[in-house]
Design a protein around this motif. Structure first.
Motif, PDB file in Angstrom:
ATOM      1  N   ARG A 298       0.961  -1.405   0.199  1.00  0.00           N
ATOM      2  CA  ARG A 298       0.055   0.252  -0.070  1.00  0.00           C
ATOM      3  C   ARG A 298       1.168   1.335   0.195  1.00  0.00           C
ATOM      4  O   ARG A 298       0.178   1.867  -0.716  1.00  0.00           O
ATOM      5  CB  ARG A 298       0.006   0.161   1.171  1.00  0.00           C
ATOM      6  CG  ARG A 298      -1.991  -1.689   0.709  1.00  0.00           C
ATOM      7  CD  ARG A 298      -2.984  -0.741   2.129  1.00  0.00           C
ATOM      8  NE  ARG A 298      -3.787  -2.142   2.242  1.00  0.00           N
ATOM      9  CZ  ARG A 298      -3.661  -2.544   3.212  1.00  0.00           C
ATOM     10  NH1 ARG A 298      -2.935  -2.708   4.194  1.00  0.00           N
ATOM     11  NH2 ARG A 298      -4.704  -3.918   3.776  1.00  0.00           N
ATOM     12  N   LYS A 299       1.889   0.979   0.586  1.00  0.00           N
ATOM     13  CA  LYS A 299       2.661   2.351   0.112  1.00  0.00           C
ATOM     14  C   LYS A 299       2.854   2.813  -1.575  1.00  0.00           C
ATOM     15  O   LYS A 299       4.054   1.677  -2.186  1.00  0.00           O
ATOM     16  CB  LYS A 299       4.226   1.968   1.287  1.00  0.00           C
ATOM     17  CG  LYS A 299       4.233   1.799   2.386  1.00  0.00           C
ATOM     18  CD  LYS A 299       5.283   1.546   3.370  1.00  0.00           C
ATOM     19  CE  LYS A 299       4.745   1.725   5.008  1.00  0.00           C
ATOM     20  NZ  LYS A 299       6.525   1.405   6.180  1.00  0.00           N
ATOM     21  N   PRO A 300       3.284   4.139  -1.431  1.00  0.00           N
ATOM     22  CA  PRO A 300       3.285   4.420  -2.621  1.00  0.00           C
ATOM     23  C   PRO A 300       4.468   4.121  -3.437  1.00  0.00           C
ATOM     24  O   PRO A 300       5.018   4.001  -4.207  1.00  0.00           O
ATOM     25  CB  PRO A 300       3.046   5.741  -3.081  1.00  0.00           C
ATOM     26  CG  PRO A 300       2.899   6.313  -1.696  1.00  0.00           C
ATOM     27  CD  PRO A 300       3.026   4.795  -0.322  1.00  0.00           C
ATOM     28  N   ASP A 301       5.203   4.196  -2.707  1.00  0.00           N
ATOM     29  CA  ASP A 301       7.070   4.363  -2.862  1.00  0.00           C
ATOM     30  C   ASP A 301       7.759   2.741  -3.044  1.00  0.00           C
ATOM     31  O   ASP A 301       9.016   2.963  -3.173  1.00  0.00           O
ATOM     32  CB  ASP A 301       7.870   5.253  -1.749  1.00  0.00           C
ATOM     33  CG  ASP A 301       7.586   4.706  -0.205  1.00  0.00           C
ATOM     34  OD1 ASP A 301       7.061   4.287   0.250  1.00  0.00           O
ATOM     35  OD2 ASP A 301       8.831   4.883   0.275  1.00  0.00           O
ATOM     36  N   ILE A 302       7.522   1.744  -2.403  1.00  0.00           N
ATOM     37  CA  ILE A 302       7.862   0.466  -2.652  1.00  0.00           C
ATOM     38  C   ILE A 302       7.170  -0.198  -3.613  1.00  0.00           C
ATOM     39  O   ILE A 302       5.961  -0.461  -3.463  1.00  0.00           O
ATOM     40  CB  ILE A 302       7.086  -0.288  -1.432  1.00  0.00           C
ATOM     41  CG1 ILE A 302       7.881   0.520  -0.254  1.00  0.00           C
ATOM     42  CG2 ILE A 302       7.258  -1.470  -1.430  1.00  0.00           C
ATOM     43  CD1 ILE A 302       7.586  -0.186   1.294  1.00  0.00           C
ATOM     44  N   VAL A 303       7.456  -1.395  -3.949  1.00  0.00           N
ATOM     45  CA  VAL A 303       7.106  -2.179  -5.138  1.00  0.00           C
ATOM     46  C   VAL A 303       7.084  -3.157  -4.509  1.00  0.00           C
ATOM     47  O   VAL A 303       8.790  -3.972  -4.423  1.00  0.00           O
ATOM     48  CB  VAL A 303       7.779  -2.460  -6.427  1.00  0.00           C
ATOM     49  CG1 VAL A 303       7.768  -3.243  -7.377  1.00  0.00           C
ATOM     50  CG2 VAL A 303       7.917  -0.821  -7.236  1.00  0.00           C
TER      51      VAL A 303
END
Length: 257
Positions: free
Chosen positions: A70-75
């Motif tokens: 859910r974190k936008p900076d994590i793939v």
């Protein structure tokens, strides 16, 4: 945690009052703001979870990956492996190619065994996939190491193709890898260690293909899009080879992942 022995993505022309004109300009300005797309948040780390429906230790890791994704900076992606299929339940999402990727990481990292659940962080190090503290420590410890996730990448869409823009920088050559990913998949497990459980998997990889080679210069690659409505793409820029993967230099994901 289960171990397995490693084998040797009409115009109006009349007068207009100043008040009406001003109101119209304000409205147009507001509409423009609303229509502007928000730039994607740069990716700061890549998490690859190797998991199995036949592994009783995996559901907590699957749930944790859902949270981290859910974190936008994590793939964050899931690679279901097939090497536990023999113990009572054939994983419905697994692929031998995903197990081969995990084995290749083990070879590159000097490890004798593969296990589930395992998360590989930025292509650099593997940690227990259900241990959030260990994962966060690996993310912190790996920042910038080997150029990991340091190169800006951008994805866009044009004429039925996924357009991949990669900045110039150090670290080339590297492979441009496209992962086709289904956003969510819920599975009712009928037998084996997780018999009777219903598990939801997040960002499940369905295919991984090499798009091209990045040499260090700014470059653009195009990939014809062919995916279902519930799927998207993750693109990785990774040193090494599929057989001996190295650090992931950059990553990007399409909306919804």
């Amino acid at each position: 945690m289960d171990f397995f022995k490693r084998a040797p993505f009409a115009p109006f022309t009349g007068p207009v009052s100043p008040i009406l004109l001003r109101a119209s300009l304000i409205l147009l300005s507001c509409c423009g703001l609303g229509a502007a797309s928000t730039p994607p948040v740069p990716v700061t780390c890549v998490l690859e979870l190797f998991t199995s429906q036949g592994c009783s230790s995996c559901p907590p890791a699957d749930a944790l990956l859902t949270t981290l994704a859910r974190k936008p900076d994590i793939v964050a992606v899931s690679f279901p492996v097939d090497y536990w299929d023999y113990i009572g339940w054939k994983d419905t999402l697994a692929s031998g190619a995903f197990a081969a990727r995990q084995h290749a990481y083990a070879e590159a990292h000097g490890e004798e065994h593969v296990y589930t659940p395992q998360i590989v962080v930025d292509g650099l190090v593997g940690v227990v996939g259900s241990d959030r503290g260990e994962i966060e420590a690996a993310i912190s410890g790996g920042k910038g190491r080997g150029g990991a996730v340091s190169l800006p990448m951008r994805l866009s869409h044009a004429d039925g193709a996924l357009v991949i823009d990669i900045a110039g920088g150090d670290g080339g050559p590297a492979d441009v890898l496209a992962l086709r990913v289904v956003r969510s998949k819920t599975v009712h497990i009928g037998r084996g260690e997780n018999a009777g459980r219903v598990v939801t998997y997040t960002n499940v990889v369905r295919a991984i293909d090499k798009v091209g080679d990045w040499t260090g210069s700014m470059a653009t690659f195009k990939l014809p899009e062919s995916h279902a409505d519930d799927e998207g793409y993750v693109v990785l820029l990774q040193k090494g080879t599929l057989e001996k993967p190295g650090p992931i230099l950059g990553a990007a994901k399409t909306a919804g992942l």
